[in-house]
Design a protein around this motif. Structure first.
Motif, PDB file in Angstrom:
ATOM      1  N   PRO A 184       0.874  -1.034   0.016  1.00 16.42           N
ATOM      2  CA  PRO A 184       0.052   0.131  -0.177  1.00 16.42           C
ATOM      3  C   PRO A 184       0.883   1.153  -0.106  1.00 16.42           C
ATOM      4  N   GLY A 185       0.413   2.224  -0.867  1.00 15.96           N
ATOM      5  CA  GLY A 185       1.116   3.459  -0.769  1.00 15.96           C
ATOM      6  C   GLY A 185       2.174   3.433  -1.945  1.00 15.96           C
ATOM      7  N   THR A 186       2.431   2.358  -2.667  1.00 22.13           N
ATOM      8  CA  THR A 186       3.156   2.254  -3.979  1.00 22.13           C
ATOM      9  C   THR A 186       2.472   2.645  -5.265  1.00 22.13           C
ATOM     10  N   PRO A 187       3.126   2.973  -6.451  1.00 15.10           N
ATOM     11  CA  PRO A 187       2.235   3.044  -7.644  1.00 15.10           C
ATOM     12  C   PRO A 187       1.654   1.702  -7.963  1.00 15.10           C
ATOM     13  N   LEU A 188       2.153   0.638  -7.672  1.00 14.05           N
ATOM     14  CA  LEU A 188       1.822  -0.784  -8.097  1.00 14.05           C
ATOM     15  C   LEU A 188       0.510  -1.152  -7.117  1.00 14.05           C
ATOM     16  N   PHE A 189       0.271  -0.557  -6.208  1.00 12.75           N
ATOM     17  CA  PHE A 189      -0.702  -1.277  -5.195  1.00 12.75           C
ATOM     18  C   PHE A 189      -2.004  -0.739  -5.606  1.00 12.75           C
ATOM     19  N   GLY A 190      -2.946  -1.624  -6.142  1.00  9.24           N
ATOM     20  CA  GLY A 190      -4.273  -1.549  -6.618  1.00  9.24           C
ATOM     21  C   GLY A 190      -4.393  -1.580  -8.060  1.00  9.24           C
ATOM     22  N   GLU A 200       7.282  -1.410 -15.073  1.00 13.49           N
ATOM     23  CA  GLU A 200       7.276   0.328 -15.017  1.00 13.49           C
ATOM     24  C   GLU A 200       7.102   0.878 -13.794  1.00 13.49           C
ATOM     25  N   MET A 201       6.040   0.270 -13.095  1.00 13.44           N
ATOM     26  CA  MET A 201       5.489   0.526 -11.700  1.00 13.44           C
ATOM     27  C   MET A 201       6.562   0.283 -10.829  1.00 13.44           C
ATOM     28  N   LEU A 202       7.049  -1.066 -10.809  1.00 10.81           N
ATOM     29  CA  LEU A 202       7.936  -1.284  -9.904  1.00 10.81           C
ATOM     30  C   LEU A 202       9.158  -0.440 -10.056  1.00 10.81           C
ATOM     31  N   ALA A 203       9.600  -0.220 -11.139  1.00  7.69           N
ATOM     32  CA  ALA A 203      10.904   0.656 -11.264  1.00  7.69           C
ATOM     33  C   ALA A 203      10.352   2.027 -10.455  1.00  7.69           C
ATOM     34  N   ALA A 204       9.345   2.507 -10.557  1.00  7.78           N
ATOM     35  CA  ALA A 204       8.983   3.755 -10.207  1.00  7.78           C
ATOM     36  C   ALA A 204       9.065   4.008  -8.785  1.00  7.78           C
ATOM     37  N   ALA A 205       8.909   2.803  -8.295  1.00  9.01           N
ATOM     38  CA  ALA A 205       8.588   2.457  -6.634  1.00  9.01           C
ATOM     39  C   ALA A 205      10.166   2.658  -5.767  1.00  9.01           C
TER      40      ALA A 205
END
Length: 205
Positions: A184-190, A200-205
């Protein structure tokens, strides 16, 4: 056929159990107490699965999924989970679990409690509605992806195979401590995205 144990008979646990049955696995579902309390729910919502105790689900299963509130992780049967692949689908919610300033990866906390199990973080970042509705055959354009994180290569491979059997692409996020990038709170969550977007979302986190 793999035997999958689901510890937790709430919304997420029910969806994961249904996906496992649909993929052809033997499925054992455990709630927080007497299996009789959830037997009718399992019969109606998860045809083909069996309601058992947490200890029996852990002992009989090849893979055990923790779909409980994180605050209850210390209630899982440690001895029966010894040597097992344990998939942590739990998330830390301060409203439920209390304020914890000591947490890094919540899955690392679970691994510390289960030192003789192989813990992999998975199924925690996608909403249960999307999990229930988004599975597609391998090779389908736009197939959605599930990120997984763990320290054991064989456990990651087995988890990836399970994710694939449920109808999703598996994306390895890194080590268990890297699981913080899917909480929760990361770009990937949800998110409910394809493999390229998940990376890409993992890299952004």
């Amino acid at each position: 056929m793999t035997t999958i144990g689901i510890l937790g008979a709430g919304k997420l646990g029910t969806v994961l159990a249904r996906l496992a049955v649909g993929a052809g696995h033997e499925v054992l579902v455990a709630g927080s107490g007497d299996p009789a309390k959830i037997r009718l729910i399992v019969q109606v919502l998860i045809p083909g699965a069996a309601a058992v105790s947490a200890a029996e689900a852990a002992a009989r299963s090849d893979i055990v999924v923790l779909a409980l509130p994180l605050g209850k992780y210390q209630t899982v049967p440690v001895e029966e989970l010894r040597g097992k692949l344990v998939i942590d689908a739990m998330n830390y919610w301060w409203e439920v679990d209390g304020v914890r300033d000591d947490l890094g990866s919540s899955s690392a906390l679970v691994q510390a409690f289960l030192p003789d199990s192989r813990v992999v973080k998975a199924f925690n970042h996608m909403g249960y509605h999307d999990l229930d509705e988004s599975g597609r055959p391998a090779g389908t354009a736009g197939r959605k992806a599930i990120a997984i994180a763990g320290d054991d290569a064989d456990a990651l491979a087995a988890t990836a195979a399970l994710v694939e059997s449920f109808g999703f692409d598996a994306v390895i996020a890194g080590s268990l401590s890297d699981g913080v990038r899917m909480e929760p709170g990361t770009p990937l969550f949800g998110a409910n995205e394809d493999a390229a977007t998940v990376r890409e979302m993992l890299a952004a986190a």
